[in-house]
Design an enzyme around this catalytic site. Structure first.
Site, PDB file in Angstrom:
ATOM      1  N   SER A  31       2.020 -54.661 -44.428  1.00  0.00           N
ATOM      2  CA  SER A  31       3.184 -55.348 -44.292  1.00  0.00           C
ATOM      3  C   SER A  31       4.397 -54.604 -44.486  1.00  0.00           C
ATOM      4  O   SER A  31       5.343 -54.727 -43.783  1.00  0.00           O
ATOM      5  CB  SER A  31       3.170 -56.275 -45.707  1.00  0.00           C
ATOM      6  OG  SER A  31       2.387 -57.412 -45.751  1.00  0.00           O
ATOM      7  N   ARG A  35       7.216 -53.471 -41.598  1.00  0.00           N
ATOM      8  CA  ARG A  35       8.829 -53.594 -41.990  1.00  0.00           C
ATOM      9  C   ARG A  35       9.455 -52.333 -41.738  1.00  0.00           C
ATOM     10  O   ARG A  35      10.554 -52.354 -41.337  1.00  0.00           O
ATOM     11  CB  ARG A  35       9.068 -54.090 -43.522  1.00  0.00           C
ATOM     12  CG  ARG A  35       8.597 -55.782 -43.549  1.00  0.00           C
ATOM     13  CD  ARG A  35       8.217 -55.894 -45.017  1.00  0.00           C
ATOM     14  NE  ARG A  35       8.025 -57.500 -45.130  1.00  0.00           N
ATOM     15  CZ  ARG A  35       6.857 -58.125 -44.773  1.00  0.00           C
ATOM     16  NH1 ARG A  35       6.024 -57.544 -44.019  1.00  0.00           N
ATOM     17  NH2 ARG A  35       6.939 -59.564 -44.943  1.00  0.00           N
ATOM     18  N   GLY A 104       0.331 -61.645 -36.716  1.00  0.00           N
ATOM     19  CA  GLY A 104       1.313 -63.023 -37.042  1.00  0.00           C
ATOM     20  C   GLY A 104       2.720 -62.472 -37.529  1.00  0.00           C
ATOM     21  O   GLY A 104       3.772 -62.858 -37.414  1.00  0.00           O
ATOM     22  N   ARG A 133      -1.681 -70.110 -33.666  1.00  0.00           N
ATOM     23  CA  ARG A 133      -1.278 -70.233 -35.072  1.00  0.00           C
ATOM     24  C   ARG A 133       0.296 -70.912 -35.052  1.00  0.00           C
ATOM     25  O   ARG A 133       0.983 -70.520 -33.974  1.00  0.00           O
ATOM     26  CB  ARG A 133      -1.218 -68.771 -35.580  1.00  0.00           C
ATOM     27  CG  ARG A 133      -2.429 -68.128 -35.888  1.00  0.00           C
ATOM     28  CD  ARG A 133      -2.620 -66.683 -36.336  1.00  0.00           C
ATOM     29  NE  ARG A 133      -1.987 -66.845 -37.827  1.00  0.00           N
ATOM     30  CZ  ARG A 133      -1.887 -65.716 -38.470  1.00  0.00           C
ATOM     31  NH1 ARG A 133      -2.158 -64.545 -37.959  1.00  0.00           N
ATOM     32  NH2 ARG A 133      -1.467 -65.811 -39.727  1.00  0.00           N
ATOM     33  N   GLN A 180       6.232 -64.248 -44.265  1.00  0.00           N
ATOM     34  CA  GLN A 180       6.509 -64.142 -42.756  1.00  0.00           C
ATOM     35  C   GLN A 180       7.950 -65.042 -42.504  1.00  0.00           C
ATOM     36  O   GLN A 180       8.869 -64.555 -41.989  1.00  0.00           O
ATOM     37  CB  GLN A 180       5.451 -64.119 -41.792  1.00  0.00           C
ATOM     38  CG  GLN A 180       4.124 -63.091 -42.220  1.00  0.00           C
ATOM     39  CD  GLN A 180       3.002 -63.802 -41.328  1.00  0.00           C
ATOM     40  OE1 GLN A 180       2.986 -64.660 -40.852  1.00  0.00           O
ATOM     41  NE2 GLN A 180       2.390 -62.619 -41.231  1.00  0.00           N
ATOM     42  N   ASP A 329      -4.479 -62.816 -48.942  1.00  0.00           N
ATOM     43  CA  ASP A 329      -5.509 -62.057 -47.917  1.00  0.00           C
ATOM     44  C   ASP A 329      -6.616 -61.835 -48.577  1.00  0.00           C
ATOM     45  O   ASP A 329      -7.493 -61.130 -47.791  1.00  0.00           O
ATOM     46  CB  ASP A 329      -4.645 -60.970 -47.525  1.00  0.00           C
ATOM     47  CG  ASP A 329      -3.594 -61.487 -46.407  1.00  0.00           C
ATOM     48  OD1 ASP A 329      -3.527 -62.501 -45.957  1.00  0.00           O
ATOM     49  OD2 ASP A 329      -2.454 -60.654 -46.392  1.00  0.00           O
ATOM     50  N   LYS A 356      -4.755 -68.856 -40.746  1.00  0.00           N
ATOM     51  CA  LYS A 356      -4.853 -67.463 -40.670  1.00  0.00           C
ATOM     52  C   LYS A 356      -5.535 -66.944 -39.589  1.00  0.00           C
ATOM     53  O   LYS A 356      -5.211 -67.616 -38.664  1.00  0.00           O
ATOM     54  CB  LYS A 356      -5.306 -66.553 -41.861  1.00  0.00           C
ATOM     55  CG  LYS A 356      -4.726 -67.069 -43.282  1.00  0.00           C
ATOM     56  CD  LYS A 356      -3.193 -66.193 -43.135  1.00  0.00           C
ATOM     57  CE  LYS A 356      -2.513 -66.560 -44.646  1.00  0.00           C
ATOM     58  NZ  LYS A 356      -1.147 -66.043 -44.488  1.00  0.00           N
ATOM     59  N   ARG A 402     -10.514 -59.516 -41.771  1.00  0.00           N
ATOM     60  CA  ARG A 402     -10.744 -59.484 -43.313  1.00  0.00           C
ATOM     61  C   ARG A 402     -12.136 -60.353 -43.324  1.00  0.00           C
ATOM     62  O   ARG A 402     -12.785 -59.953 -44.617  1.00  0.00           O
ATOM     63  CB  ARG A 402      -9.641 -60.205 -43.976  1.00  0.00           C
ATOM     64  CG  ARG A 402      -8.322 -59.564 -43.869  1.00  0.00           C
ATOM     65  CD  ARG A 402      -7.364 -59.931 -45.020  1.00  0.00           C
ATOM     66  NE  ARG A 402      -5.910 -59.340 -44.447  1.00  0.00           N
ATOM     67  CZ  ARG A 402      -5.484 -58.123 -44.773  1.00  0.00           C
ATOM     68  NH1 ARG A 402      -6.135 -57.143 -44.933  1.00  0.00           N
ATOM     69  NH2 ARG A 402      -4.221 -57.702 -44.250  1.00  0.00           N
TER      70      ARG A 402
HETATM   71  C1  S3P Z   1       2.264 -61.173 -44.538  1.00  0.00           C
HETATM   72  C2  S3P Z   1       2.480 -62.244 -45.340  1.00  0.00           C
HETATM   73  C3  S3P Z   1       1.558 -63.260 -45.493  1.00  0.00           C
HETATM   74  C4  S3P Z   1      -0.134 -62.380 -45.301  1.00  0.00           C
HETATM   75  C5  S3P Z   1       0.060 -61.599 -43.894  1.00  0.00           C
HETATM   76  C6  S3P Z   1       1.432 -60.582 -43.936  1.00  0.00           C
HETATM   77  C7  S3P Z   1       3.551 -60.388 -44.354  1.00  0.00           C
HETATM   78  O1  S3P Z   1       1.567 -64.326 -44.432  1.00  0.00           O
HETATM   79  O2  S3P Z   1      -1.298 -63.463 -45.177  1.00  0.00           O
HETATM   80  O3  S3P Z   1      -1.350 -60.741 -43.761  1.00  0.00           O
HETATM   81  O4  S3P Z   1       3.616 -59.225 -44.005  1.00  0.00           O
HETATM   82  O5  S3P Z   1       4.779 -60.843 -44.536  1.00  0.00           O
HETATM   83  P1  S3P Z   1       2.252 -65.574 -44.612  1.00  0.00           P
HETATM   84  O6  S3P Z   1       3.773 -65.178 -44.962  1.00  0.00           O
HETATM   85  O7  S3P Z   1       1.776 -66.557 -43.548  1.00  0.00           O
HETATM   86  O8  S3P Z   1       1.526 -66.178 -46.163  1.00  0.00           O
END
Ligand code: S3P
Length: 442
Positions: A31, A35, A104, A133, A180, A329, A356, A402
């Site tokens: 994450s 960013r 995603g 998704r 997200q 996760d 997911k 995962r």
């Molecule tokens: C993430 C947020 C989560 C997580 C994903 C990474 C992120 O998803 O499951 O692996 O980096 O913001 P969601 O925002 O759909 O919960």
């Protein structure tokens, strides 16, 4: 040998038994890595990223940024990555579709970044999993700010076309706690004509808030439980040095492996311990696992520590909607832990797992059942009865990183040999996983 044949064409052979010992350093937080690349791209000047995760998902983000004129240095394990920022409105219109791969986070955060690029046209796509998704959860709130995004099935699925517009500020309540979705809105808000507030039902991970502030954004957090975040547009972002801690979601595989494997003694070094991510530690503590945080410290605005884990008896867990965003996760590997606990573990409020990289409730129930686990699946969770002796079997990651690593942990306590199809999926977030596993089994 613990692991062999880690390639796309052959299932991986994993032998049960033996114990895990030693020290492991998990790769950078996924994450935070996304960013750092994205915020570096929209900042002015250079951003230097230490410990960036060199895995498929961040590579997808970097490739999309390069396609819009952002210079990102090559991403290689152990090397500093530099991003030459183009400013808040500097993206060039790409000459081709932007491929987000399996990621995603790339697609959803990018939607927020692109929605306000007036007069430019972008098309986002991804692999088969990502194209299945839901994206309206981002497109809907962005439309409230004036965004124009088209996609399949009423805008819900990629390929998605973004036609950049002038955006206005809004107050947006999101029905799901999703970092997200929240982050996409915050990124769009940076160039809106007025302030924007996002209100979540429960706080999701807050890496965007921390890092946007560090880059100079005017952002405030409030509400009960930090569920309201406001961005006031205006300030330019300034390039920063970002130090990425190890990913607690990757550490989770070793924490559970250490807790369930007789004789195990492991230290996982340099793990990010942001409180919006540490639900896994609370649940393992609830189960009676022997985990100690060593050397707790603060690194570039994120709490970090080393985690020591050893084998011991486990009690079942009860997980509900309140904590799910803080361990979303880690649920696949917690399902493996539940097979080794003394009683019935219960998970509810986790319907997000169905959207997911795969439907993780269905896939984990199916694959663990093939190993002899006793799993009951519900719409929003599962009940898992332990302790159950798992048996080696022919199982499949079903392309989910995962799931691949969680099933590898299950194979450690299974009798005989397990063969795991599509084990290469692990490279999405943890390319060195199979090597680390072989080394720790030594
Ligand atoms: C993430 C947020 C989560 C997580 C994903 C990474 C992120 O998803 O499951 O692996 O980096 O913001 P969601 O925002 O759909 O919960």
């Amino acid at each position: 040998m613990a692991a062999s044949n880690a390639n796309a064409s052959h299932p991986l052979t994993l032998s049960g038994g033996g114990s895990l010992r030693g020290t492991v350093r998990v790769p950078g937080d996924k994450s935070i890595s996304h960013r750092a690349l994205l915020f570096g791209a929209i900042a002015e000047g250079e951003t230097r990223i230490e410990g960036l995760l060199p895995a498929e998902d961040p590579l997808s983000t970097a490739a999309c940024l390069r396609a819009m004129g952002v210079e990102v240095s090559p991403i290689r394990a152990g090397e500093m990555v530099t991003v030459r920022g183009v400013g808040l409105d500097g993206f060039q219109e790409p000459g081709d579709v932007l491929d987000c791969g399996n990621s995603g986070t790339t697609m959803r955060l990018m939607l927020g970044l692109l929605a306000g690029r007036v007069g430019r046209h972008f098309v986002l796509t991804g692999d088969g999993s990502l194209r299945g998704r839901p994206m309206r959860r981002v497109g809907g709130p962005l439309a409230e700010m004036g965004a124009v995004i088209h996609g399949r099935k009423n805008g819900n699925f990629a390929p998605l076309a973004v036609l950049g517009q002038e955006l206005h500020g809004a107050t947006i309540r999101t029905p799901v706690a999703s970092a997200q979705v929240k982050s996409a809105i915050l990124l769009a808000a940076l160039t809106a004509s007025g302030p924007t507030t996002v209100i979540e039902p429960v706080q999701s991970r807050d890496h965007s808030e921390r890092m946007l502030r560090a880059f100079g954004a005017d952002l405030s957090v409030g509400g009960s439980g930090n569920t309201e975040v406001t961005v006031r547009p205006g300030p330019a972002l300034k390039g920063q040095t970002v130090i990425v801690p190890g990913d607690i979601s990757s550490a989770a595989f070793w924490l559970v492996a250490g807790a369930i494997t007789p004789g195990a003694e492991l230290i996982v070094e340099n793990v990010g311990l942001n409180p919006s991510r540490t639900g896994i530690l609370e649940v393992l503590e609830q189960m009676g696992a022997r985990i100690t945080v060593l050397n707790a410290r603060d690194v570039a605005g994120e709490p970090v520590g080393d985690l020591q884990v050893s084998h011991g008896p486990l009690q079942p867990f009860a997980i509900g909607a309140e904590i799910v965003p803080r361990l979303v996760d880690e649920i696949p590997v917690l399902a493996v832990a539940a097979c080794c606990a003394n009683g019935v573990s219960r998970l509810s409020g986790a319907e997000e797992l169905r959207v997911k990289e795969t439907d993780r409730l269905a896939v984990m129930a199916r694959q663990l059942t093939a190993m002899g686990a006793r799993v009951e699946e519900f719409e929003d969770g599962m009940a898992i009865e332990g302790p159950v002796p798992l048996q080696g079997a022919a199982i499949d990651s079903e392309t989910d990183h995962r799931v691949a690593m969680s099933l590898a942990v299950a194979s450690l306590v299974a009798t005989g040999t397990t063969t795991l199809a599509r084990s290469e999926a692990a490279a999405v977030s943890y390319p060195g996983f199979w090597d680390d596993l072989a080394r720790l089994r030594g």
